[in-house]
Design a protein around this motif. Structure first.
Motif, PDB file in Angstrom:
ATOM      1  N   MET A 104      -5.079 -11.450 -40.093  1.00  0.00           N
ATOM      2  CA  MET A 104      -5.362 -12.926 -40.672  1.00  0.00           C
ATOM      3  C   MET A 104      -6.651 -13.453 -40.327  1.00  0.00           C
ATOM      4  O   MET A 104      -7.161 -13.318 -39.161  1.00  0.00           O
ATOM      5  CB  MET A 104      -4.200 -13.858 -39.634  1.00  0.00           C
ATOM      6  N   THR A 105      -7.358 -14.174 -41.081  1.00  0.00           N
ATOM      7  CA  THR A 105      -8.870 -14.685 -41.004  1.00  0.00           C
ATOM      8  C   THR A 105      -9.056 -15.733 -41.503  1.00  0.00           C
ATOM      9  O   THR A 105      -8.923 -15.935 -42.632  1.00  0.00           O
ATOM     10  CB  THR A 105      -9.981 -13.300 -41.279  1.00  0.00           C
ATOM     11  N   PHE A 106      -9.330 -16.650 -40.610  1.00  0.00           N
ATOM     12  CA  PHE A 106      -9.857 -18.067 -41.134  1.00  0.00           C
ATOM     13  C   PHE A 106     -11.475 -18.181 -40.880  1.00  0.00           C
ATOM     14  O   PHE A 106     -11.827 -17.968 -39.582  1.00  0.00           O
ATOM     15  CB  PHE A 106      -9.050 -18.930 -40.264  1.00  0.00           C
ATOM     16  N   THR A 107     -11.904 -18.776 -41.805  1.00  0.00           N
ATOM     17  CA  THR A 107     -13.463 -19.181 -41.719  1.00  0.00           C
ATOM     18  C   THR A 107     -13.665 -20.689 -41.866  1.00  0.00           C
ATOM     19  O   THR A 107     -13.073 -21.465 -42.780  1.00  0.00           O
ATOM     20  CB  THR A 107     -14.355 -18.501 -43.077  1.00  0.00           C
ATOM     21  N   ILE A 108     -13.658 -21.233 -40.646  1.00  0.00           N
ATOM     22  CA  ILE A 108     -13.526 -22.606 -40.555  1.00  0.00           C
ATOM     23  C   ILE A 108     -14.967 -23.445 -40.380  1.00  0.00           C
ATOM     24  O   ILE A 108     -15.829 -22.909 -39.797  1.00  0.00           O
ATOM     25  CB  ILE A 108     -12.746 -22.797 -39.335  1.00  0.00           C
ATOM     26  N   ILE A 109     -15.167 -24.119 -41.149  1.00  0.00           N
ATOM     27  CA  ILE A 109     -16.449 -25.182 -41.446  1.00  0.00           C
ATOM     28  C   ILE A 109     -16.384 -26.520 -41.287  1.00  0.00           C
ATOM     29  O   ILE A 109     -15.269 -27.023 -41.731  1.00  0.00           O
ATOM     30  CB  ILE A 109     -17.212 -24.650 -42.942  1.00  0.00           C
ATOM     31  N   GLU A 110     -17.382 -26.961 -40.622  1.00  0.00           N
ATOM     32  CA  GLU A 110     -17.544 -28.484 -40.623  1.00  0.00           C
ATOM     33  C   GLU A 110     -19.099 -28.879 -40.891  1.00  0.00           C
ATOM     34  O   GLU A 110     -19.934 -28.249 -40.692  1.00  0.00           O
ATOM     35  CB  GLU A 110     -17.135 -29.032 -39.354  1.00  0.00           C
ATOM     36  N   PRO A 111     -19.206 -30.118 -41.750  1.00  0.00           N
ATOM     37  CA  PRO A 111     -20.521 -30.553 -41.851  1.00  0.00           C
ATOM     38  C   PRO A 111     -21.142 -31.076 -40.580  1.00  0.00           C
ATOM     39  O   PRO A 111     -20.700 -31.454 -39.868  1.00  0.00           O
ATOM     40  CB  PRO A 111     -20.442 -31.494 -43.091  1.00  0.00           C
ATOM     41  N   ASP A 112     -22.339 -30.914 -40.622  1.00  0.00           N
ATOM     42  CA  ASP A 112     -23.330 -31.764 -39.618  1.00  0.00           C
ATOM     43  C   ASP A 112     -23.543 -33.062 -40.018  1.00  0.00           C
ATOM     44  O   ASP A 112     -24.253 -33.309 -40.881  1.00  0.00           O
ATOM     45  CB  ASP A 112     -24.641 -30.828 -39.423  1.00  0.00           C
ATOM     46  N   ALA A 113     -22.855 -33.954 -39.363  1.00  0.00           N
ATOM     47  CA  ALA A 113     -22.837 -35.529 -39.658  1.00  0.00           C
ATOM     48  C   ALA A 113     -24.115 -36.074 -39.562  1.00  0.00           C
ATOM     49  O   ALA A 113     -24.459 -36.916 -40.100  1.00  0.00           O
ATOM     50  CB  ALA A 113     -21.791 -36.301 -39.011  1.00  0.00           C
ATOM     51  N   LYS A 114     -25.178 -35.215 -38.784  1.00  0.00           N
ATOM     52  CA  LYS A 114     -26.407 -35.976 -38.700  1.00  0.00           C
ATOM     53  C   LYS A 114     -27.510 -35.469 -39.682  1.00  0.00           C
ATOM     54  O   LYS A 114     -28.422 -35.991 -39.625  1.00  0.00           O
ATOM     55  CB  LYS A 114     -26.947 -35.532 -37.252  1.00  0.00           C
ATOM     56  N   ARG A 115     -26.907 -34.628 -40.686  1.00  0.00           N
ATOM     57  CA  ARG A 115     -27.843 -34.178 -41.717  1.00  0.00           C
ATOM     58  C   ARG A 115     -27.348 -34.706 -42.955  1.00  0.00           C
ATOM     59  O   ARG A 115     -26.377 -35.605 -43.144  1.00  0.00           O
ATOM     60  CB  ARG A 115     -27.721 -32.562 -41.738  1.00  0.00           C
ATOM     61  N   SER A 116     -28.008 -34.593 -44.045  1.00  0.00           N
ATOM     62  CA  SER A 116     -27.751 -35.311 -45.454  1.00  0.00           C
ATOM     63  C   SER A 116     -26.229 -34.653 -45.930  1.00  0.00           C
ATOM     64  O   SER A 116     -26.057 -33.421 -45.776  1.00  0.00           O
ATOM     65  CB  SER A 116     -28.702 -34.895 -46.506  1.00  0.00           C
ATOM     66  N   PRO A 117     -25.506 -35.429 -46.530  1.00  0.00           N
ATOM     67  CA  PRO A 117     -24.119 -35.011 -47.184  1.00  0.00           C
ATOM     68  C   PRO A 117     -24.525 -33.659 -48.196  1.00  0.00           C
ATOM     69  O   PRO A 117     -25.556 -33.786 -48.818  1.00  0.00           O
ATOM     70  CB  PRO A 117     -23.767 -36.159 -47.874  1.00  0.00           C
ATOM     71  N   GLY A 118     -23.721 -32.540 -48.047  1.00  0.00           N
ATOM     72  CA  GLY A 118     -23.732 -31.620 -49.079  1.00  0.00           C
ATOM     73  C   GLY A 118     -22.384 -31.283 -49.465  1.00  0.00           C
ATOM     74  O   GLY A 118     -21.487 -31.926 -49.688  1.00  0.00           O
TER      75      GLY A 118
ATOM     76  N   ALA B 147     -18.772 -33.243 -49.978  1.00  0.00           N
ATOM     77  CA  ALA B 147     -17.961 -33.272 -51.427  1.00  0.00           C
ATOM     78  C   ALA B 147     -16.830 -32.863 -51.308  1.00  0.00           C
ATOM     79  O   ALA B 147     -15.954 -33.650 -51.904  1.00  0.00           O
ATOM     80  CB  ALA B 147     -19.047 -32.837 -52.392  1.00  0.00           C
ATOM     81  N   PHE B 148     -16.626 -31.677 -50.947  1.00  0.00           N
ATOM     82  CA  PHE B 148     -15.178 -31.131 -50.871  1.00  0.00           C
ATOM     83  C   PHE B 148     -14.322 -32.232 -50.065  1.00  0.00           C
ATOM     84  O   PHE B 148     -13.033 -32.450 -50.365  1.00  0.00           O
ATOM     85  CB  PHE B 148     -15.192 -29.824 -50.036  1.00  0.00           C
ATOM     86  N   LEU B 149     -14.619 -32.405 -48.832  1.00  0.00           N
ATOM     87  CA  LEU B 149     -13.705 -33.435 -48.034  1.00  0.00           C
ATOM     88  C   LEU B 149     -13.486 -34.968 -48.702  1.00  0.00           C
ATOM     89  O   LEU B 149     -12.525 -35.252 -48.626  1.00  0.00           O
ATOM     90  CB  LEU B 149     -14.560 -33.744 -46.607  1.00  0.00           C
ATOM     91  N   GLN B 150     -14.501 -35.179 -49.556  1.00  0.00           N
ATOM     92  CA  GLN B 150     -14.222 -36.385 -50.242  1.00  0.00           C
ATOM     93  C   GLN B 150     -13.248 -36.253 -51.566  1.00  0.00           C
ATOM     94  O   GLN B 150     -12.382 -37.133 -51.397  1.00  0.00           O
ATOM     95  CB  GLN B 150     -15.491 -37.086 -50.662  1.00  0.00           C
ATOM     96  N   ARG B 151     -13.451 -35.313 -52.182  1.00  0.00           N
ATOM     97  CA  ARG B 151     -12.487 -34.915 -53.147  1.00  0.00           C
ATOM     98  C   ARG B 151     -10.996 -34.864 -52.488  1.00  0.00           C
ATOM     99  O   ARG B 151      -9.963 -34.879 -53.415  1.00  0.00           O
ATOM    100  CB  ARG B 151     -13.034 -33.689 -53.940  1.00  0.00           C
ATOM    101  N   ASN B 152     -11.011 -33.863 -51.772  1.00  0.00           N
ATOM    102  CA  ASN B 152      -9.584 -33.495 -50.807  1.00  0.00           C
ATOM    103  C   ASN B 152      -8.947 -34.527 -50.007  1.00  0.00           C
ATOM    104  O   ASN B 152      -7.907 -34.352 -49.474  1.00  0.00           O
ATOM    105  CB  ASN B 152      -9.730 -32.251 -49.960  1.00  0.00           C
ATOM    106  N   SER B 153      -9.724 -35.570 -49.585  1.00  0.00           N
ATOM    107  CA  SER B 153      -9.444 -36.673 -48.833  1.00  0.00           C
ATOM    108  C   SER B 153      -9.233 -36.233 -47.401  1.00  0.00           C
ATOM    109  O   SER B 153      -8.142 -36.241 -46.872  1.00  0.00           O
ATOM    110  CB  SER B 153      -7.982 -37.259 -49.343  1.00  0.00           C
ATOM    111  N   GLY B 154     -10.122 -35.375 -46.742  1.00  0.00           N
ATOM    112  CA  GLY B 154      -9.790 -35.012 -45.579  1.00  0.00           C
ATOM    113  C   GLY B 154      -9.921 -33.434 -45.514  1.00  0.00           C
ATOM    114  O   GLY B 154      -9.983 -32.778 -46.583  1.00  0.00           O
ATOM    115  N   SER B 155      -9.484 -32.749 -44.167  1.00  0.00           N
ATOM    116  CA  SER B 155      -9.590 -31.564 -44.209  1.00  0.00           C
ATOM    117  C   SER B 155      -8.521 -30.625 -45.044  1.00  0.00           C
ATOM    118  O   SER B 155      -7.573 -31.166 -45.434  1.00  0.00           O
ATOM    119  CB  SER B 155      -9.280 -31.062 -42.774  1.00  0.00           C
ATOM    120  N   GLY B 156      -8.954 -29.302 -45.450  1.00  0.00           N
ATOM    121  CA  GLY B 156      -8.093 -28.534 -46.075  1.00  0.00           C
ATOM    122  C   GLY B 156      -8.587 -27.242 -46.720  1.00  0.00           C
ATOM    123  O   GLY B 156      -9.681 -26.831 -46.097  1.00  0.00           O
TER     124      GLY B 156
END
Length: 342
Positions: free
Chosen positions: A203-217, A221-230
């Motif tokens: 079982m392997t999870f690659t878990i990612i978050e954007p750096d809110a201090k940098r430009s959106p990427g 965009a995924f978080l916006q389309r998905n309405s949050g984490s997923g």
């Protein structure tokens, strides 16, 4: 009492028949069973060691309204289901309502985990809270030899600021081990990633978050389309990615295209790949290496309406990483192509 493996993932979709056709007709999965009730209709798809449950119906509508098509449940096989549930609660999780003796706990965002007992005879590869009927042999198209071997990893995108808390939850609640971490900068964008893995390696999870201090990427965009984490994507392990891509492409799977300059730069990045560049360029396959070896990977375009979930093919030759250098290499290649065209 760690979680050991992922017996199945359950996907909620608006159009079950269309999604089943995508996986069986194009990706080569076989429908092995189905379940129908007034609340949920499900199909069990299998290829290699991968089991996907595709579900639709009234019980899925709340999730679909919020997130669109996506992974709603990642089942976890455990030696001690109730002990693992207790550990998850102690780590900050919640026990969720379930039917017919199933034990479910919270995961990330609206994604849950059904805890499945593991024993000498293995674990159940279907949800136990519904009645299943075996599919008629030959009811789905024959795909020939199955290129997909197993589920290599699941990529998860989180809202900014929740990465370390979520990683600790999987360590304390499910016995995962922190395997790998990296901060990736791509131009003005940046993301933080941590990989957690079960002690069994199943079982392997690659878990990612954007750096809110940098430009959106792309993560934002995924978080916006998905309405949050997923779940952003499922990565399928194959033993010959070039052949698999050619086969899947002939059946209608759309993969992301790679700019030509990427392959101009590949021989300098990984000199040992020189003899393979022609085949990789023809199939748009990406390459990366680490201290253990190299890997090849390619991502599909999302077939889902909200462009949320997509799929990865990955072939490993010793490498234990996840291709993060390709994020930078692709950015540089696109920039080089832009400059050359001016």
């Amino acid at each position: 009492m760690p979680a050991l493996d992922i017996p199945y993932t359950e996907m909620y979709v608006v159009d079950r028949h269309k999604t089943v056709e995508y996986f069986t007709g194009s990706f080569g999965f076989e429908e092995t069973a189905f379940s129908e009730s007034p609340h949920v209709q499900s199909s069990l798809l299998r290829q290699g060691a991968v089991h996907l449950v595709v579900s639709s119906g009234p019980a899925t509508e709340s999730f679909l309204d919020e997130h669109g098509d996506g992974i709603a449940d990642i089942a976890l096989a455990c030696d001690d289901v109730h002990g693992t549930a207790a550990a998850a609660v102690a780590a900050g999780g919640r026990v969720l309502p379930s039917d017919q003796g199933s034990v479910r706990v919270s995961g990330f965002g609206d994604v849950r985990h059904t805890l499945v007992p593991s024993g000498p005879e293995g674990f159940a590869s279907v949800p136990a809270d519904r009645t299943w009927t075996p599919a008629r042999p030959g009811s789905t198209p024959s795909a020939g030899p199955a290129p997909v071997l197993s589920l290599d990893h699941i990529a998860v995108c989180l809202n900014a600021g929740s990465l370390h808390e979520t990683v600790q939850y999987y360590i304390d609640g499910f016995g995962c081990e922190r395997f790998y971490s990296e901060y990736v900068e791509v131009g003005a964008q940046a993301m933080d990633s941590i990989v957690v893995r079960s002690p069994s390696g199943g079982m392997t999870f690659t878990i990612i978050e954007p750096d809110a201090k940098r430009s959106p990427g792309q993560i934002d965009a995924f978080l916006q389309r998905n309405s949050g984490s997923g779940v952003q994507h499922l990565a399928f392990l194959v033993d010959d990615i070039v052949a698999a891509v050619r086969e899947f492409r002939s059946r209608g799977i759309e993969f992301l295209r790679t700019p030509g300059p990427y392959y101009d730069m590949l021989a300098d990045r990984i000199p040992s790949m020189t003899d393979q560049i022609s085949d990789l360029s023809d199939t748009n396959v990406l390459a990366d290496c680490d201290e253990w070896g190299y890997l090849l990977q390619l991502f599909s375009r999302s077939p889902h309406e909200r462009n949320t979930l997509f799929y990865e093919l990955i072939q490993r030759h010793g490498a234990q990483g996840f291709g993060s250098a390709n994020i930078r290499a692709l950015y540089e290649a696109v920039e080089r192509e832009r400059v050359d065209s001016e």
